[in-house]
Design a protein around this motif. Structure first.
Motif, PDB file in Angstrom:
ATOM      1  N   VAL A 187      28.266  39.145  27.496  1.00  0.00           N
ATOM      2  CA  VAL A 187      29.470  38.537  28.058  1.00  0.00           C
ATOM      3  C   VAL A 187      29.145  37.986  29.435  1.00  0.00           C
ATOM      4  CG1 VAL A 187      31.829  38.937  28.824  1.00  0.00           C
ATOM      5  CG2 VAL A 187      30.983  40.079  26.775  1.00  0.00           C
ATOM      6  N   VAL A 188      29.283  36.674  29.579  1.00  0.00           N
ATOM      7  CA  VAL A 188      29.109  36.008  30.864  1.00  0.00           C
ATOM      8  C   VAL A 188      30.498  35.709  31.414  1.00  0.00           C
ATOM      9  CG1 VAL A 188      28.073  34.035  32.048  1.00  0.00           C
ATOM     10  CG2 VAL A 188      26.967  34.986  30.014  1.00  0.00           C
ATOM     11  N   SER A 189      30.743  36.073  32.656  1.00  0.00           N
ATOM     12  CA  SER A 189      32.074  35.908  33.227  1.00  0.00           C
ATOM     13  C   SER A 189      31.996  35.178  34.553  1.00  0.00           C
ATOM     14  CB  SER A 189      32.765  37.262  33.429  1.00  0.00           C
ATOM     15  OG  SER A 189      33.998  37.087  34.105  1.00  0.00           O
ATOM     16  N   ALA A 190      32.463  33.921  34.567  1.00  0.00           N
ATOM     17  CA  ALA A 190      32.533  33.179  35.826  1.00  0.00           C
ATOM     18  C   ALA A 190      33.470  33.878  36.798  1.00  0.00           C
ATOM     19  CB  ALA A 190      33.005  31.746  35.562  1.00  0.00           C
ATOM     20  N   TYR A 191      34.522  34.487  36.297  1.00  0.00           N
ATOM     21  CA  TYR A 191      35.468  35.181  37.182  1.00  0.00           C
ATOM     22  C   TYR A 191      34.739  36.232  38.004  1.00  0.00           C
ATOM     23  CZ  TYR A 191      39.530  37.776  38.833  1.00  0.00           C
ATOM     24  OH  TYR A 191      40.459  38.389  39.628  1.00  0.00           O
ATOM     25  N   VAL A 192      33.920  37.057  37.333  1.00  0.00           N
ATOM     26  CA  VAL A 192      33.227  38.131  38.043  1.00  0.00           C
ATOM     27  C   VAL A 192      32.200  37.554  39.012  1.00  0.00           C
ATOM     28  CG1 VAL A 192      31.727  40.140  37.779  1.00  0.00           C
ATOM     29  CG2 VAL A 192      33.623  39.785  36.181  1.00  0.00           C
ATOM     30  N   THR A 193      31.360  36.649  38.530  1.00  0.00           N
ATOM     31  CA  THR A 193      30.308  36.089  39.387  1.00  0.00           C
ATOM     32  C   THR A 193      30.907  35.413  40.614  1.00  0.00           C
ATOM     33  OG1 THR A 193      28.874  35.736  37.460  1.00  0.00           O
ATOM     34  CG2 THR A 193      28.358  34.497  39.455  1.00  0.00           C
ATOM     35  N   GLN A 194      32.001  34.700  40.435  1.00  0.00           N
ATOM     36  CA  GLN A 194      32.596  33.936  41.525  1.00  0.00           C
ATOM     37  C   GLN A 194      33.404  34.795  42.497  1.00  0.00           C
ATOM     38  OE1 GLN A 194      32.813  29.913  38.768  1.00  0.00           O
ATOM     39  NE2 GLN A 194      34.722  30.703  39.589  1.00  0.00           N
ATOM     40  N   ARG A 195      33.440  36.108  42.237  1.00  0.00           N
ATOM     41  CA  ARG A 195      34.094  37.025  43.182  1.00  0.00           C
ATOM     42  C   ARG A 195      33.141  38.101  43.688  1.00  0.00           C
ATOM     43  NH1 ARG A 195      40.328  37.656  43.121  1.00  0.00           N
ATOM     44  NH2 ARG A 195      41.054  35.788  42.049  1.00  0.00           N
ATOM     45  N   LEU A 196      31.859  37.956  43.460  1.00  0.00           N
ATOM     46  CA  LEU A 196      30.904  38.950  43.946  1.00  0.00           C
ATOM     47  C   LEU A 196      30.751  38.829  45.457  1.00  0.00           C
ATOM     48  CD1 LEU A 196      28.091  38.826  41.230  1.00  0.00           C
ATOM     49  CD2 LEU A 196      29.928  40.515  41.474  1.00  0.00           C
ATOM     50  N   ALA A 197      30.855  39.970  46.145  1.00  0.00           N
ATOM     51  CA  ALA A 197      30.814  39.967  47.612  1.00  0.00           C
ATOM     52  C   ALA A 197      29.457  39.513  48.143  1.00  0.00           C
ATOM     53  CB  ALA A 197      31.153  41.360  48.135  1.00  0.00           C
ATOM     54  N   ARG A 198      28.382  39.763  47.409  1.00  0.00           N
ATOM     55  CA  ARG A 198      27.064  39.368  47.911  1.00  0.00           C
ATOM     56  C   ARG A 198      26.853  37.863  47.810  1.00  0.00           C
ATOM     57  NH1 ARG A 198      23.076  38.834  43.889  1.00  0.00           N
ATOM     58  NH2 ARG A 198      23.787  39.349  41.782  1.00  0.00           N
ATOM     59  N   LEU A 199      27.689  37.179  47.017  1.00  0.00           N
ATOM     60  CA  LEU A 199      27.570  35.729  46.868  1.00  0.00           C
ATOM     61  C   LEU A 199      28.633  34.972  47.644  1.00  0.00           C
ATOM     62  CD1 LEU A 199      26.995  35.545  42.988  1.00  0.00           C
ATOM     63  CD2 LEU A 199      25.252  35.558  44.789  1.00  0.00           C
ATOM     64  N   TRP A 200      29.810  35.590  47.793  1.00  0.00           N
ATOM     65  CA  TRP A 200      30.959  34.904  48.383  1.00  0.00           C
ATOM     66  C   TRP A 200      31.584  35.799  49.451  1.00  0.00           C
ATOM     67  CZ3 TRP A 200      31.864  29.951  46.829  1.00  0.00           C
ATOM     68  CH2 TRP A 200      31.273  29.541  45.633  1.00  0.00           C
ATOM     69  N   PRO A 201      31.357  35.520  50.726  1.00  0.00           N
ATOM     70  CA  PRO A 201      32.022  36.301  51.771  1.00  0.00           C
ATOM     71  C   PRO A 201      33.544  36.249  51.592  1.00  0.00           C
ATOM     72  CG  PRO A 201      30.322  34.880  52.708  1.00  0.00           C
ATOM     73  CD  PRO A 201      30.470  34.477  51.268  1.00  0.00           C
ATOM     74  N   ARG A 202      34.196  37.361  51.849  1.00  0.00           N
ATOM     75  CA  ARG A 202      35.651  37.467  51.673  1.00  0.00           C
ATOM     76  C   ARG A 202      36.079  36.916  50.303  1.00  0.00           C
ATOM     77  NH1 ARG A 202      37.465  33.703  54.252  1.00  0.00           N
ATOM     78  NH2 ARG A 202      35.504  32.732  54.869  1.00  0.00           N
ATOM     79  N   PRO A 203      35.516  37.450  49.231  1.00  0.00           N
ATOM     80  CA  PRO A 203      35.692  36.829  47.908  1.00  0.00           C
ATOM     81  C   PRO A 203      37.128  36.777  47.420  1.00  0.00           C
ATOM     82  CG  PRO A 203      34.744  39.024  47.684  1.00  0.00           C
ATOM     83  CD  PRO A 203      34.730  38.699  49.144  1.00  0.00           C
ATOM     84  N   ASN A 204      37.986  37.674  47.905  1.00  0.00           N
ATOM     85  CA  ASN A 204      39.366  37.691  47.418  1.00  0.00           C
ATOM     86  C   ASN A 204      40.330  36.915  48.304  1.00  0.00           C
ATOM     87  OD1 ASN A 204      38.780  39.319  45.125  1.00  0.00           O
ATOM     88  ND2 ASN A 204      38.677  41.104  46.455  1.00  0.00           N
ATOM     89  N   GLU A 205      39.792  36.222  49.307  1.00  0.00           N
ATOM     90  CA  GLU A 205      40.621  35.369  50.148  1.00  0.00           C
ATOM     91  C   GLU A 205      40.546  33.931  49.659  1.00  0.00           C
ATOM     92  OE1 GLU A 205      39.953  35.676  54.324  1.00  0.00           O
ATOM     93  OE2 GLU A 205      39.678  37.862  54.244  1.00  0.00           O
ATOM     94  N   PHE A 206      41.686  33.266  49.609  1.00  0.00           N
ATOM     95  CA  PHE A 206      41.732  31.873  49.186  1.00  0.00           C
ATOM     96  C   PHE A 206      41.384  30.989  50.383  1.00  0.00           C
ATOM     97  CE2 PHE A 206      43.645  27.792  48.192  1.00  0.00           C
ATOM     98  CZ  PHE A 206      43.288  27.618  46.861  1.00  0.00           C
ATOM     99  N   ASP A 207      40.233  30.327  50.323  1.00  0.00           N
ATOM    100  CA  ASP A 207      39.750  29.547  51.461  1.00  0.00           C
ATOM    101  C   ASP A 207      39.095  28.255  50.972  1.00  0.00           C
ATOM    102  OD1 ASP A 207      38.791  28.558  53.825  1.00  0.00           O
ATOM    103  OD2 ASP A 207      37.282  30.112  54.134  1.00  0.00           O
ATOM    104  N   PRO A 208      39.846  27.156  50.916  1.00  0.00           N
ATOM    105  CA  PRO A 208      39.264  25.879  50.473  1.00  0.00           C
ATOM    106  C   PRO A 208      38.133  25.386  51.357  1.00  0.00           C
ATOM    107  CG  PRO A 208      41.665  25.787  50.451  1.00  0.00           C
ATOM    108  CD  PRO A 208      41.289  27.039  51.164  1.00  0.00           C
TER     109      PRO A 208
END
Length: 461
Positions: free
Chosen positions: A357-378
């Motif tokens: 199972v590949v999940s873009a949702y999980v990858t795109q919210r990983l803290a090591r890849l995306w600082p403040r992953p749960n903040e909406f920041d365009p």
């Protein structure tokens, strides 16, 4: 039932909470629990023990690239297992299948989804979107609350119908299609969550699913037959597929034309609908983002404009808002595959027949890849940003199965946003961002109701 999720050797072992400890989190917020597992795994595969199903969860961008692109031939979506088998009950063989049927459908339709081709349709789509949004005038004047999801679905359906069917689908039938697709998405949720059950075993939603598929076929099949009897020289998708031939030079069967048209129509409408239904709650929760978006629209698009391709090109912040929305709420949040032959992913041996199972949702919210992953920041998608792995962000999938309608979405979504929000401001009946509902696509877990006011009355800016 096995009671734990384990990290498979030979990757270094790391303890993961047992299923009894994970269960409250899975029930409360399954997506957050999966992201927590991905963060804890630090790039390794996670094997989940879920009773009869033991999928490997892939979170690392390099591993996602391996499955979706580098060794894609070894990872089949086929017609069995999690997600794809229930989806094929609706779409049939074709662009959402695998193997020779998928390849033939993709080859037939690819020319109709190139950048050049879609660019040529901007005016047609913009006129359709403008006409659909004109219909908000009466409920806005009356102060009537609207179901944002249903109304956005109507607007998007109008735009896609103009491209796929040259407006041969009546507005009444478009509304029936939107309602039927909504019913199908919710009905398939049960099959997706119970992939080990044979189709012969009834589950909740089966009756609604059959009724909704029948409603769509009642609209689509007569269209296909009428096109066959009175062929047109037009270049919309319905006319083109009806004229198409297979490798032996024979006309495509009506059922195959139906499968391809329904698959592409559902994909083109559902992806945009699912994403844009999140937009209004997110803007409501982030007024600073909304203010900047409104300022850009006020500068580029006048109320009443039929938005042009040139105007779309100037909406850089609008595009960034949509990119960030795709990061946080990718509609195709789950991409299951079945391993054809034994393989190794990041040092972990994966045997043939395994579910990956590949999940873009999980990858795109990983803290090591995306600082403040749960903040909406365009702002993540503007200016100079750190280089990320290509598969740190893949809301449209990747490799040979990357969504064929990606470029269509990248014009259609900002077109809808620019037309709607240049004319209206909105208020939500229930503020705040809804929880996610796990269906085939990622949707808000409650109805989003909006009240619209014309920009002239609400004030620009």
């Amino acid at each position: 039932m096995a009671d734990r999720a384990v990290l498979d050797p030979p990757a270094p072992a790391r303890k993961v909470p047992s299923l009894p400890r994970m269960l409250p989190g899975l029930l409360r917020d399954p997506l957050a629990e999966l992201v927590a597992l991905g963060d804890a795994a630090q790039g390794r595969l996670v094997r989940l023990n879920l009773g009869p199903v033991r999928p490997y969860l892939v979170t690392d961008p390099a591993h996602a690239q391996h499955v979706l692109r580098d060794n894609a031939a070894n990872y089949s979506r086929g017609g069995q297992g999690m997600l794809w088998r229930p989806v094929r009950r609706f779409t049939g063989d074709g662009i959402l299948s695998d193997g020779p049927e998928w390849q033939a459908s993709r080859s037939r339709m690819q020319p109709y989804f190139t950048a050049k081709r879609i660019d040529s349709l901007v005016e047609t789509m913009s006129l359709a979107v403008s006409a659909a949004i004109d219909e908000f005038a009466e409920p806005a004047q009356a102060g009537r609350w609207l179901d944002a999801g249903a109304e956005l679905g109507r607007v998007i359906c109008r735009a896609i119908s103009s491209v796929f069917f040259a407006d041969r689908v009546t507005i009444a039938d478009q509304l029936r299609i939107v309602a039927a697709q909504d019913a199908i998405v919710h009905a398939l949720r049960f099959r997706m969550l119970l992939p080990f059950l044979p189709d012969a075993v009834p589950v909740p939603g089966d009756r609604e699913f059959r009724r909704a598929v029948g409603a769509i076929d009642d609209i689509m099949m007569p269209l296909v037959r009428a096109e066959r009897e009175r062929p047109r020289d037009d270049d919309d998708l319905l006319a083109a597929l009806t004229r198409a031939r297979d490798d032996a030079g024979r006309p495509l069967p009506d059922q195959r034309v139906r499968d391809d048209v329904v698959s592409m129509f559902a994909t083109a409408t559902e992806t945009t609908y699912a994403l844009l239904t999140w937009l209004l709650p997110v803007l409501d929760a982030h007024p600073e983002v909304a203010d900047r978006l409104y300022a850009e629209l006020d500068e580029v698009v006048a109320p009443g404009d039929v938005v042009s391709r040139e105007q779309l090109g100037r909406l850089t912040y609008t595009r960034a808002v949509l990119d960030e929305l795709l990061r946080m709420y990718p509609p195709g949040w789950l991409l299951p595959r079945t391993t054809v032959a034994d393989d190794e992913i990041g040092g972990t041996r994966v045997r043939a027949g395994s579910t990956v199972v590949v999940s873009a949702y999980v990858t795109q919210r990983l803290a090591r890849l995306w600082p403040r992953p749960n903040e909406f920041d365009p702002q993540r998608f503007l200016g100079d940003q750190p280089r990320r792995h290509r598969y740190a962000y893949y809301p449209f999938g990747g490799g040979p199965h990357q969504c064929i309608g990606m470029y269509l979405f990248n014009l259609e979504a900002p077109l809808v946003v620019a037309t709607l929000l240049s004319r209206y401001r909105f208020r939500l009946r229930q503020p705040g961002v809804p929880p996610a509902q796990l269906t085939v696509n990622l949707r808000p877990g409650r109805r989003v109701e909006m009240l619209l006011r014309p920009v002239a009355a609400a004030g620009r800016g």
